[in-house]
Design a protein around this motif. Structure first.
Motif, PDB file in Angstrom:
ATOM      1  N   SER A 164       0.813  -1.214   0.000  1.00  0.00           N
ATOM      2  CA  SER A 164       0.000   0.000   0.000  1.00  0.00           C
ATOM      3  C   SER A 164       0.848   1.267   0.000  1.00  0.00           C
ATOM      4  O   SER A 164       0.487   2.251  -0.645  1.00  0.00           O
ATOM      5  CB  SER A 164      -0.933  -0.002   1.214  1.00  0.00           C
ATOM      6  OG  SER A 164      -0.190  -0.069   2.417  1.00  0.00           O
ATOM      7  N   ASN A 194       0.484   3.941  -2.905  1.00  0.00           N
ATOM      8  CA  ASN A 194       0.112   5.332  -2.653  1.00  0.00           C
ATOM      9  C   ASN A 194       1.140   6.293  -3.238  1.00  0.00           C
ATOM     10  O   ASN A 194       0.780   7.358  -3.754  1.00  0.00           O
ATOM     11  CB  ASN A 194      -0.036   5.577  -1.150  1.00  0.00           C
ATOM     12  CG  ASN A 194      -1.293   4.938  -0.587  1.00  0.00           C
ATOM     13  OD1 ASN A 194      -2.187   4.542  -1.330  1.00  0.00           O
ATOM     14  ND2 ASN A 194      -1.357   4.810   0.723  1.00  0.00           N
ATOM     15  N   SER A 244     -10.879  10.035  -1.784  1.00  0.00           N
ATOM     16  CA  SER A 244      -9.722   9.567  -1.034  1.00  0.00           C
ATOM     17  C   SER A 244      -9.435  10.432   0.185  1.00  0.00           C
ATOM     18  O   SER A 244      -8.565  10.134   0.972  1.00  0.00           O
ATOM     19  CB  SER A 244      -8.486   9.553  -1.947  1.00  0.00           C
ATOM     20  OG  SER A 244      -8.683   8.675  -3.002  1.00  0.00           O
ATOM     21  N   ASN A 259      -5.363  13.993   4.787  1.00  0.00           N
ATOM     22  CA  ASN A 259      -5.585  12.544   4.866  1.00  0.00           C
ATOM     23  C   ASN A 259      -4.694  11.801   3.881  1.00  0.00           C
ATOM     24  O   ASN A 259      -4.100  10.779   4.212  1.00  0.00           O
ATOM     25  CB  ASN A 259      -7.055  12.218   4.579  1.00  0.00           C
ATOM     26  CG  ASN A 259      -7.974  12.713   5.680  1.00  0.00           C
ATOM     27  OD1 ASN A 259      -7.525  12.968   6.798  1.00  0.00           O
ATOM     28  ND2 ASN A 259      -9.248  12.885   5.363  1.00  0.00           N
ATOM     29  N   TRP A 260      -4.616  12.307   2.639  1.00  0.00           N
ATOM     30  CA  TRP A 260      -3.805  11.624   1.641  1.00  0.00           C
ATOM     31  C   TRP A 260      -2.331  11.691   2.011  1.00  0.00           C
ATOM     32  O   TRP A 260      -1.594  10.716   1.859  1.00  0.00           O
ATOM     33  CB  TRP A 260      -4.020  12.223   0.248  1.00  0.00           C
ATOM     34  CG  TRP A 260      -3.142  11.544  -0.757  1.00  0.00           C
ATOM     35  CD1 TRP A 260      -2.003  12.003  -1.331  1.00  0.00           C
ATOM     36  CD2 TRP A 260      -3.302  10.208  -1.240  1.00  0.00           C
ATOM     37  NE1 TRP A 260      -1.446  11.065  -2.157  1.00  0.00           N
ATOM     38  CE2 TRP A 260      -2.233   9.943  -2.121  1.00  0.00           C
ATOM     39  CE3 TRP A 260      -4.266   9.207  -1.026  1.00  0.00           C
ATOM     40  CZ2 TRP A 260      -2.090   8.731  -2.784  1.00  0.00           C
ATOM     41  CZ3 TRP A 260      -4.121   7.996  -1.680  1.00  0.00           C
ATOM     42  CH2 TRP A 260      -3.038   7.771  -2.551  1.00  0.00           C
ATOM     43  N   LYS A 264      -1.271   9.014   4.334  1.00  0.00           N
ATOM     44  CA  LYS A 264      -1.379   7.638   3.863  1.00  0.00           C
ATOM     45  C   LYS A 264      -0.035   7.169   3.304  1.00  0.00           C
ATOM     46  O   LYS A 264       0.101   6.042   2.850  1.00  0.00           O
ATOM     47  CB  LYS A 264      -2.453   7.517   2.784  1.00  0.00           C
ATOM     48  CG  LYS A 264      -3.876   7.589   3.340  1.00  0.00           C
ATOM     49  CD  LYS A 264      -4.888   7.327   2.246  1.00  0.00           C
ATOM     50  CE  LYS A 264      -6.301   7.319   2.833  1.00  0.00           C
ATOM     51  NZ  LYS A 264      -7.316   7.033   1.810  1.00  0.00           N
ATOM     52  N   ASN A 265       0.947   8.075   3.328  1.00  0.00           N
ATOM     53  CA  ASN A 265       2.290   7.774   2.847  1.00  0.00           C
ATOM     54  C   ASN A 265       3.262   7.686   4.022  1.00  0.00           C
ATOM     55  O   ASN A 265       2.942   8.114   5.132  1.00  0.00           O
ATOM     56  CB  ASN A 265       2.757   8.869   1.874  1.00  0.00           C
ATOM     57  CG  ASN A 265       1.936   8.883   0.599  1.00  0.00           C
ATOM     58  OD1 ASN A 265       2.197   8.134  -0.325  1.00  0.00           O
ATOM     59  ND2 ASN A 265       0.919   9.747   0.547  1.00  0.00           N
ATOM     60  N   LYS A 266       4.435   7.130   3.763  1.00  0.00           N
ATOM     61  CA  LYS A 266       5.453   7.000   4.800  1.00  0.00           C
ATOM     62  C   LYS A 266       6.702   7.788   4.422  1.00  0.00           C
ATOM     63  O   LYS A 266       7.123   7.776   3.273  1.00  0.00           O
ATOM     64  CB  LYS A 266       5.843   5.524   4.986  1.00  0.00           C
ATOM     65  CG  LYS A 266       4.720   4.639   5.515  1.00  0.00           C
ATOM     66  CD  LYS A 266       5.192   3.194   5.615  1.00  0.00           C
ATOM     67  CE  LYS A 266       4.072   2.279   6.117  1.00  0.00           C
ATOM     68  NZ  LYS A 266       4.485   0.865   6.158  1.00  0.00           N
ATOM     69  N   LYS A 278       5.689  10.973   2.099  1.00  0.00           N
ATOM     70  CA  LYS A 278       5.070  12.231   2.547  1.00  0.00           C
ATOM     71  C   LYS A 278       5.712  13.423   1.843  1.00  0.00           C
ATOM     72  O   LYS A 278       5.032  14.369   1.447  1.00  0.00           O
ATOM     73  CB  LYS A 278       5.226  12.388   4.060  1.00  0.00           C
ATOM     74  CG  LYS A 278       4.430  11.399   4.900  1.00  0.00           C
ATOM     75  CD  LYS A 278       4.709  11.647   6.372  1.00  0.00           C
ATOM     76  CE  LYS A 278       4.069  10.578   7.236  1.00  0.00           C
ATOM     77  NZ  LYS A 278       4.432  10.727   8.653  1.00  0.00           N
TER      78      LYS A 278
END
Length: 493
Positions: free
Chosen positions: A85, A89, A118, A123-124, A127-129, A133
């Motif tokens: 994921s 993303n 989404s 929020n989006w 959803k990243n690391k 980000k």
């Protein structure tokens, strides 16, 4: 890209190529005309004109990554991807930025907070690391490309984040959103300069690269002083120092600036053997080569000095300097020299044959016949070249035909996208995106959909497919990566 009226063609060319130009009384005596032409040269109205064109041809509606993937057209395997994921993303972030570039709205980063899709940008973003980000925050700069007022306002909120990756991405986004747009107030310079000496390496790199992108080709002396000082900073990490050199190369591209060249040369000479073995160090010859981009013989003095470097980097630097100095010149003798380098059998694990292959494409790309001959030469390298050469050939084909989907090159890349060597196949997939960049080419789009089904269990390959899909639909067909103007008569640096 936006084309201005023919009567102002000389000023629009200056604007396209990012060349500084002050409109004086000899060019326009009337004050209103002078102001209008200066706005064209500074690209002040570029975003406005781009959006007007988008409305006229009715492509303003934001598209999501799913609209590009068209999973419903693929069999069940493509729909149930094994891609993790976080990487999925990240791919969606890039695709979203490419497709909605310059439109100021999308369904991930600028979606309203009460959106049922989404989610909002916040929020989006989360959803990243880590570096995901940073990419998400920076992608906002691409979505708001050239719209400096709105772009800087929307990116400002991320500068107050406690997450260093988010701040770094926002700084990079500021560089992207102001790229090619000249403003007397220099807002990008004022903001980014505050962060270039921060303790955190990610933030420093974001600010430094942001400056390099925002002021690419401007030859701004203030940046030479500030960035050269960072090159001499003993506390800076290797990554910070290398990206500082790259930023200097971007800002002073094609300037043959000897002072900066000497700074980069001294920096290279001072590296230890362990540092020279790091892959990132190869960006230093690229930074040095950017200073001499397209300047041909002007590079000879620097090329002679490069022969004194450590053997781990010497040949790599020599080939890179030659490739960039003669890029876009069509010099047949240099192409032959690079082909000769590719014909050698290497025993020591040297890495300079890859840049030699790319150099062939860079030099031969300027005219049709030379490019056609280069394609044939590259096909021979595919047949008879060693593996390190074969891995560079797909990317060379992508450079030769960038935003120009020739059928024979398309077929070659399609074949290579199924190659047994993973590096060759991934390079071919990315190159399919490069040759189709901004064209909305239906055949390439179909190939990439099939590849997403074929590689549904291969995370790295599927990531490359997604990036290529985003490139093909760059700006919904209104943007191009081609550096040419007037049927290859002019080549942008």
């Amino acid at each position: 890209m936006i084309l201005y009226s023919r009567s102002n063609s000389h000023t629009s060319l200056h604007a396209m190529y990012g060349l500084a130009m002050e409109i004086d009384d000899e060019i326009a005596a009337d004050e209103n005309d002078k102001e209008m032409l200066q706005e064209i040269v500074n690209n002040t109205k570029l975003s406005e004109g781009y959006l007007t064109l988008a409305r006229d041809i009715e492509v303003m509606e934001a598209k999501s990554p799913e609209d590009i993937y068209k999973v419903h057209l693929i069999d069940g395997r493509g729909a149930s991807s094994s891609l993790d994921s976080a990487r999925q993303n990240l791919a969606a972030t890039f695709v979203n930025a490419f497709v909605n570039a310059g439109f100021g709205q999308d369904k991930l980063m600028t979606a309203p907070s009460d959106s049922s899709s989404s989610g909002s940008s916040g929020n989006w973003l989360f959803k990243n690391k880590e570096h995901g980000k940073a990419s998400a925050a920076a992608s906002l700069g691409m979505i708001l490309l050239w719209d400096t007022d709105s772009g800087l306002a929307q990116l400002d909120k991320y500068l107050h984040s406690t997450d260093t990756h988010v701040v770094a991405g926002a700084l990079l986004g500021i560089g992207v959103v102001t790229c090619g747009v000249k403003n007397d107030c220099d807002p990008a310079l004022a903001i980014l300069m505050e962060y270039v000496n921060k303790d955190d390496s990610n933030i420093r790199i974001g600010a430094i690269l942001g400056l390099g992108i925002a002021y690419a080709g401007s030859q701004k002396d203030e940046l030479r002083v500030q960035l050269s000082a960072i090159l001499g900073d003993p506390q800076a990490t290797l990554e910070v120092l290398v990206f500082t050199a790259v930023a200097l190369g971007l800002v002073f591209v094609g300037s043959c600036n000897e002072e900066i060249a000497q700074s980069i040369i001294f920096f290279l000479m001072e590296r230890s053997e362990a540092e020279l073995a790091e892959p990132i160090i190869r960006l230093l010859p690229v930074a040095l080569g950017l200073l001499y981009l397209g300047k041909q013989e002007s590079v000879e003095a620097t090329a002679e000095v490069s022969k004194t470097f450590d053997e781990k980097i010497r040949k790599y630097c020599d080939v890179t300097l030659m490739s960039l100095a003669y890029a876009g010149t069509g010099n047949v003798l240099k192409v032959q020299k690079l082909l000769g380098i590719c014909s050698q059998h290497l025993e020591k694990g040297e890495t300079h044959q890859g840049p030699a292959v790319l150099g062939i494409a860079l030099i031969a790309m300027s005219e049709e016949l030379g490019a056609e001959m280069a394609v044939r030469s590259l096909e021979r390298l595919l047949q008879y070249g060693e593996q390190n050469i074969r891995r560079a050939v797909p990317l060379a084909l992508g450079i030769l035909c960038i935003s120009n989907p020739k059928v024979n090159v398309m077929d070659t890349l399609s074949r290579l996208s199924h190659d047994a060597d993973a590096d060759v196949s991934m390079a071919a997939i990315i190159s399919l995106g490069l040759i189709g960049a901004g064209t909305n080419n239906a055949r390439i789009a179909g190939m990439l959909r099939n590849l997403s089904s074929y590689y549904y269990k291969e995370a790295a390959h599927l990531f490359c497919v997604r990036i290529a899909q985003g490139l093909v639909h760059l700006g919904k067909g209104l943007l191009t990566l081609s550096p040419y103007h007037s049927d290859r008569f002019l080549l942008s640096p």
